[in-house]
Design a protein around this motif. Structure first.
Motif, PDB file in Angstrom:
ATOM      1  N   VAL A  35      12.576  55.529 -35.708  1.00 16.01           N
ATOM      2  CA  VAL A  35      12.145  56.119 -36.982  1.00 16.01           C
ATOM      3  C   VAL A  35      12.628  57.560 -37.081  1.00 16.01           C
ATOM      4  O   VAL A  35      13.090  58.007 -38.131  1.00 16.01           O
ATOM      5  CB  VAL A  35      10.605  56.051 -37.119  1.00 16.01           C
ATOM      6  N   GLU A  39      14.936  58.685 -40.073  1.00 14.45           N
ATOM      7  CA  GLU A  39      14.275  59.467 -41.123  1.00 14.45           C
ATOM      8  C   GLU A  39      14.037  60.927 -40.767  1.00 14.45           C
ATOM      9  O   GLU A  39      13.643  61.714 -41.636  1.00 14.45           O
ATOM     10  CB  GLU A  39      12.942  58.805 -41.482  1.00 14.45           C
ATOM     11  N   HIS A  43       9.642  63.546 -41.075  1.00 18.80           N
ATOM     12  CA  HIS A  43       9.221  62.434 -41.927  1.00 18.80           C
ATOM     13  C   HIS A  43       8.725  61.230 -41.126  1.00 18.80           C
ATOM     14  O   HIS A  43       8.312  60.230 -41.728  1.00 18.80           O
ATOM     15  CB  HIS A  43      10.377  62.003 -42.829  1.00 18.80           C
ATOM     16  N   ARG A  47       2.001  56.543 -39.462  1.00 17.83           N
ATOM     17  CA  ARG A  47       1.956  55.271 -40.198  1.00 17.83           C
ATOM     18  C   ARG A  47       3.318  54.574 -40.174  1.00 17.83           C
ATOM     19  O   ARG A  47       3.401  53.365 -39.932  1.00 17.83           O
ATOM     20  CB  ARG A  47       1.512  55.504 -41.639  1.00 17.83           C
ATOM     21  N   LYS A  48       4.386  55.334 -40.394  1.00 19.21           N
ATOM     22  CA  LYS A  48       5.724  54.748 -40.350  1.00 19.21           C
ATOM     23  C   LYS A  48       6.067  54.252 -38.941  1.00 19.21           C
ATOM     24  O   LYS A  48       6.691  53.197 -38.777  1.00 19.21           O
ATOM     25  CB  LYS A  48       6.759  55.772 -40.810  1.00 19.21           C
ATOM     26  N   GLU A  51       4.193  51.005 -38.323  1.00 15.94           N
ATOM     27  CA  GLU A  51       4.839  49.894 -39.028  1.00 15.94           C
ATOM     28  C   GLU A  51       6.093  49.432 -38.298  1.00 15.94           C
ATOM     29  O   GLU A  51       6.333  48.230 -38.143  1.00 15.94           O
ATOM     30  CB  GLU A  51       5.185  50.317 -40.453  1.00 15.94           C
TER      31      GLU A  51
END
Length: 212
Positions: A35, A39, A43, A47-48, A51
């Motif tokens: 991630v 990103e 960022h 939560r990201k 996921e």
């Protein structure tokens, strides 16, 4: 205790109460790295990350207190991976003069292979410096990565235990210069300029080592 194990131990101490029998921690850390690469560190919310790891946020926080602890774990994983790679690559004896050139050449090849990881490491430093309670992580990351240079150079065939102070000074010089070269390349992707500057750094470091 070896200095290059300090970061791994800090991760373990901070997360000692978090069981990992199902491999969830590694799953979350690996997802966090991906991630952050795609990103950016700023960022990459919990939560990201949850996921991407295929877990819910509650499970993530069961294994990690906060995003800063995840960042520390990602730093530890990257440093451990680089350490293993360098130890394998430079297992054979080699004079310091040659080791300097081969070390920088090899590090560049690893960066070229996975530039996203290098960008994440730079972003992590800036991110944690903005958080007072986590700012110490930047110094820990710098120490850990620089120690990889020191360990590789210290294993040169013509270097002994009595040379530790000059090897530490040489490693700091090479690392500090290379970080600037790397940041320039991350911004411009001007590979010919990077290679030219690395060659200049190699000669300067070899002269510094010879002068000592």
């Amino acid at each position: 205790m070896d200095e290059h194990q300090l970061m791994d131990q800090k991760v373990l101490r901070k997360s000692r109460a978090r069981p990992n029998s199902d491999g969830r921690r590694e799953q979350i850390v690996n997802a966090a790295l991906q991630v952050m690469i795609s990103e950016g560190v700023y960022h990459a919310t919990t939560r990201k990350i949850a996921e991407a790891a295929g877990v819910n946020v509650a499970t993530l926080h069961y294994h990690f207190h906060d995003k800063e602890e995840i960042i520390l774990s990602v730093m530890g994983v990257l440093a451990s991976s680089y350490r293993s790679t360098l130890e394998e690559r430079f297992a054979q004896p080699q004079p310091l003069h040659d080791r300097i050139e081969d070390l920088l050449s090899f590090i560049w090849s690893e960066i070229e292979r996975a530039p996203g990881e290098q960008l994440v490491l730079q972003e992590m430093t800036l991110y944690v410096l903005r958080i007072p309670q986590a700012a110490h992580l930047a110094a820990e990351k710098e120490h850990e990565i620089k120690q990889l240079y020191t360990d590789s150079l210290a294993r040169s065939s013509d270097v002994g235990a009595e040379d530790a102070p000059r090897i530490a000074e040489l490693s700091n010089y090479i690392y500090a210069c290379f970080v600037g070269i790397l940041n320039q390349w991350l911004a411009t992707r001007d590979t010919p300029l990077l290679l030219k500057t690395i060659a200049q750094l190699v000669r300067a470091a070899q002269n510094m080592a010879q002068a000592d």
